[in-house]
Design a protein around this motif. Structure first.
Motif, PDB file in Angstrom:
ATOM      1  N   GLY A  26      -3.643   6.681   5.409  1.00 28.20           N
ATOM      2  CA  GLY A  26      -5.035   6.371   5.086  1.00 28.20           C
ATOM      3  C   GLY A  26      -5.536   7.002   3.814  1.00 28.20           C
ATOM      4  O   GLY A  26      -6.736   6.974   3.540  1.00 28.20           O
ATOM      5  N   CYS A  27      -4.654   7.584   3.020  1.00 27.63           N
ATOM      6  CA  CYS A  27      -5.115   8.227   1.781  1.00 27.63           C
ATOM      7  C   CYS A  27      -4.337   7.701   0.573  1.00 27.63           C
ATOM      8  O   CYS A  27      -3.994   8.442  -0.320  1.00 27.63           O
ATOM      9  N   GLY A  28      -4.092   6.405   0.545  1.00 31.29           N
ATOM     10  CA  GLY A  28      -3.297   5.827  -0.518  1.00 31.29           C
ATOM     11  C   GLY A  28      -4.080   5.365  -1.722  1.00 31.29           C
ATOM     12  O   GLY A  28      -3.500   4.898  -2.697  1.00 31.29           O
ATOM     13  N   ASP A  29      -5.397   5.507  -1.708  1.00 34.42           N
ATOM     14  CA  ASP A  29      -6.173   5.038  -2.855  1.00 34.42           C
ATOM     15  C   ASP A  29      -6.872   6.179  -3.587  1.00 34.42           C
ATOM     16  O   ASP A  29      -7.701   5.952  -4.448  1.00 34.42           O
ATOM     17  N   PRO A  72      -9.689  -3.303   3.643  1.00 32.27           N
ATOM     18  CA  PRO A  72      -8.457  -3.598   4.383  1.00 32.27           C
ATOM     19  C   PRO A  72      -7.545  -4.634   3.709  1.00 32.27           C
ATOM     20  O   PRO A  72      -6.324  -4.503   3.741  1.00 32.27           O
ATOM     21  N   ALA A  73      -8.126  -5.647   3.076  1.00 27.66           N
ATOM     22  CA  ALA A  73      -7.297  -6.657   2.403  1.00 27.66           C
ATOM     23  C   ALA A  73      -6.556  -6.048   1.213  1.00 27.66           C
ATOM     24  O   ALA A  73      -5.374  -6.329   0.995  1.00 27.66           O
ATOM     25  N   GLU A  74      -7.239  -5.196   0.440  1.00 25.86           N
ATOM     26  CA  GLU A  74      -6.593  -4.528  -0.698  1.00 25.86           C
ATOM     27  C   GLU A  74      -5.498  -3.575  -0.223  1.00 25.86           C
ATOM     28  O   GLU A  74      -4.429  -3.491  -0.816  1.00 25.86           O
ATOM     29  N   ARG A  75      -5.779  -2.866   0.861  1.00 20.78           N
ATOM     30  CA  ARG A  75      -4.796  -1.942   1.425  1.00 20.78           C
ATOM     31  C   ARG A  75      -3.556  -2.722   1.888  1.00 20.78           C
ATOM     32  O   ARG A  75      -2.419  -2.320   1.640  1.00 20.78           O
ATOM     33  N   ASN A  76      -3.782  -3.855   2.530  1.00 22.34           N
ATOM     34  CA  ASN A  76      -2.671  -4.674   2.995  1.00 22.34           C
ATOM     35  C   ASN A  76      -1.860  -5.215   1.811  1.00 22.34           C
ATOM     36  O   ASN A  76      -0.625  -5.199   1.843  1.00 22.34           O
ATOM     37  N   ASP A  77      -2.548  -5.668   0.769  1.00 20.37           N
ATOM     38  CA  ASP A  77      -1.854  -6.162  -0.425  1.00 20.37           C
ATOM     39  C   ASP A  77      -0.994  -5.064  -1.054  1.00 20.37           C
ATOM     40  O   ASP A  77       0.151  -5.300  -1.430  1.00 20.37           O
TER      41      ASP A  77
END
Length: 97
Positions: free
Chosen positions: A63-66, A3-8
């Motif tokens: 939810g599929c950004g990585d 979640p922290a990486e997604r937020n960044d």
């Protein structure tokens, strides 16, 4: 992606989108016109980059950004840091080029 990486990444993409929108706005405020060939080139490139950023934000919000949007393989974290609007892995990007 935690979640922290997604937020960044979300913050990076939002910031980049805001910069690109401001760039287009400033060009218009400074009197650039769409008939000016230099303005047209710069505006088209800026607009294309903005669309890439907005697309990456859309995928991230779903939810599929990585992961690669074509093959589903995880995108390298280092590449996402360098190019937050990345949505394709190297193999898929080469195949569509």
């Amino acid at each position: 992606m935690n979640p922290a990486e997604r937020n960044d990444r979300h913050l990076q993409l939002e910031y980049l989108a805001a910069l690109l929108r401001r760039r287009l706005q400033r060009m218009r405020q400074n009197g650039a016109t769409p008939t000016d060939p230099q303005f047209a080139r710069i505006a088209a490139a800026t607009d294309a980059k903005l669309r890439q950023v907005e697309h990456a934000l859309h995928l991230l919000n779903r939810g599929c950004g990585d992961c690669c949007e074509d093959c589903g393989q995880p995108l390298p974290a280092a590449r996402l840091t360098q190019t937050p609007q990345l949505t394709l892995c190297d193999d898929c990007a080469m195949a569509t080029a």
